[in-house]
Scaffold this active site. Structure first.
Site: not given
Ligand code: GCO
Ligand code: MG
Length: 402
Positions: A37, A122, A147, A159, A210, A212, A236, A262, A283, A312, A316, A339, A402
């Site tokens: 991504n 989510h 989540r 985000y 999450d 991040h 997470e 991830e 993950r 993960h 994306d 996920e 982030w």
């Molecule tokens: C999750 C992730 C995504 C990522 C994204 C990055 O836990 O699903 O944190 O939201 O930010 O896949 O490309």
């Molecule tokens: Mg994540």
């Protein structure tokens, strides 16, 4: 059997995807996801310029040797671009091998260890009321694990909490969107979110959150403690995990289960975390961890230390990556959860898939191979669009994790 051609297909049905398609002299083909991504074209160049030409004429059944050839042979190991490129090829080769065996891929790993694959999805809101309502909708849809993310008072956008998060890489202009972050505002607000969700829906629904990578270890320890009442399934990515030892401090202070990985691309990124049992869930996912060959090794290593898997699976990761993950999920003895954030309808049209979702559980299906393909004609209708993930700054302008 011999590899006769390798195509790198780039398309953007709502967001960008990079797909490797491998052709053989016996007519069998296989596909693999190689999407990174926001840095898609780097993987495309790596594949086109350096790996694809070296595949022509090779025996596609020699998956291990091809993996080692690209990993060790390059001299320059690891890294997200390299590992996504190797993953695309590796996944396509496993697809071919399982098709040649006339079996669904999970049979080659040792068969199913379970009937179905638990997933989490989510739910988010710009404020707590909206997030609580979103959780209710997901429960109605049958999900067993959710989540939950929420906007933070005093921060314009966070985000994963607003409408933007549906296609969170679709930048409107040529520059990444910039968000503003305050750890103290966030830390004060999140416990209120989970109080409200537990009050509305009780103890049975599994809840995840999450962070991040935005906290320091001691802040993560505090948040974990503050959320113990909510009995989360996991917290997470609390901290940026390059410094694996940082998790020792978090672990000392909280019984909230921890998930991370991830952004990891090899077993080395998780070695200490797994060996010292500093995490509960790993993950890593097929596309970013070097494909099925490498992810399987991470999963087996984790099983020795009671760490469970949790691939993960945001949007994306293409439906091909999800399909491959699901075959591993159905087999892996130390499975935790998968996920599943869902896909835009146009993405599902481009990637016809044998996997299915029912009542909060996924299943890879019984098609031979991994069961996901790409409709190349349709993919052509969605050309690549330059897009970035956002960046994150503190209120004083400092660039932040982030
Ligand atoms: C999750 C992730 C995504 C990522 C994204 C990055 O836990 O699903 O944190 O939201 O930010 O896949 O490309
Ligand atoms: Mg994540």
């Amino acid at each position: 059997m011999k590899i006769t051609d390798v195509k790198i297909i780039v398309c953007s049905p709502g967001r960008n995807f990079v797909t490797v398609k491998i052709f053989t002299d016996e007519g069998l083909t296989g596909v693999g996801d190689a999407t990174l991504n926001g840095r898609e074209k780097a993987v495309v160049a790596y594949l086109q310029e350096h790996l694809a030409p070296l595949l022509i004429g090779r025996d596609p059944s020699r998956i291990e040797d091809i993996w080692q050839y690209f990993y060790k042979g390059a001299y320059w190991r690891r890294g997200p671009v390299t590992m996504a490129a190797i993953a695309g090829i590796d996944t396509a080769l496993w697809d071919i091998k399982a098709k040649a065996a006339n079996m669904p891929l999970y049979q080659l790993f040792g068969g199913a260890s379970r009937e179905k694959v638990l997933c989490y999805t989510h739910a988010q809101g710009t404020d707590i009321a909206e997030a609580v309502e979103a959780v209710g909708k997901r429960i109605e849809q049958g999900y067993k694990a959710i989540r939950v993310q929420v906007g933070i008072p005093g921060l314009p956008d966070v985000y994963g909490t607003g409408k933007k998060s549906v296609t969170n890489n679709a930048a409107d202009d040529a520059f990444p969107h910039e968000e503003v972050w305050s750890t103290s505002k966030y830390m004060r607000h999140i416990p209120k979110l989970f109080e409200a969700v537990r009050e509305a829906y009780g103890p049975d629904i599994e809840l995840l959150h999450d962070t991040h990578h935005r906290l320091t270890p001691i802040e993560a320890a505090r948040l974990g403690k503050d959320l113990e009442f909510a009995r989360l399934f996991w917290l997470e990515d609390t901290v940026a995990a390059e410094h694996q030892e940082g998790f020792r401090l978090i672990r000392k202070h909280t019984t909230t289960p921890l998930a991370v990985g991830e952004v990891f691309n090899t077993i080395w990124d998780a070695r200490l975390l797994i060996e010292e049992q500093l995490i509960d869930y790993i993950r890593t996912t097929t596309v970013h961890a070097g494909g099925i060959t490498a992810l399987r090794r991470i999963m087996d290593f984790a099983s020795v230390y009671n760490v469970r898997t949790a691939c993960h699976g945001a949007m994306d990761m293409s439906p091909i990556c999800l399909g491959a993950n699901l075959h591993l999920d159905l087999w892996v003895p130390n499975f935790g959860i998968q996920e599943y954030s869902g896909y835009l309808p146009e993405i599902l049209d481009v990637f016809p898939s044998a996997w299915s979702l029912s009542d909060g559980y996924l299943h890879p299906g019984e098609a031979t191979g991994h069961g996901v393909d790409i409709d190349e004609k349709l993919a052509e209708k969605y050309p690549y669009q330059r897009a970035y993930l956002p960046v994150n700054r503190l209120e004083d302008g400092t660039l932040w994790h982030w």
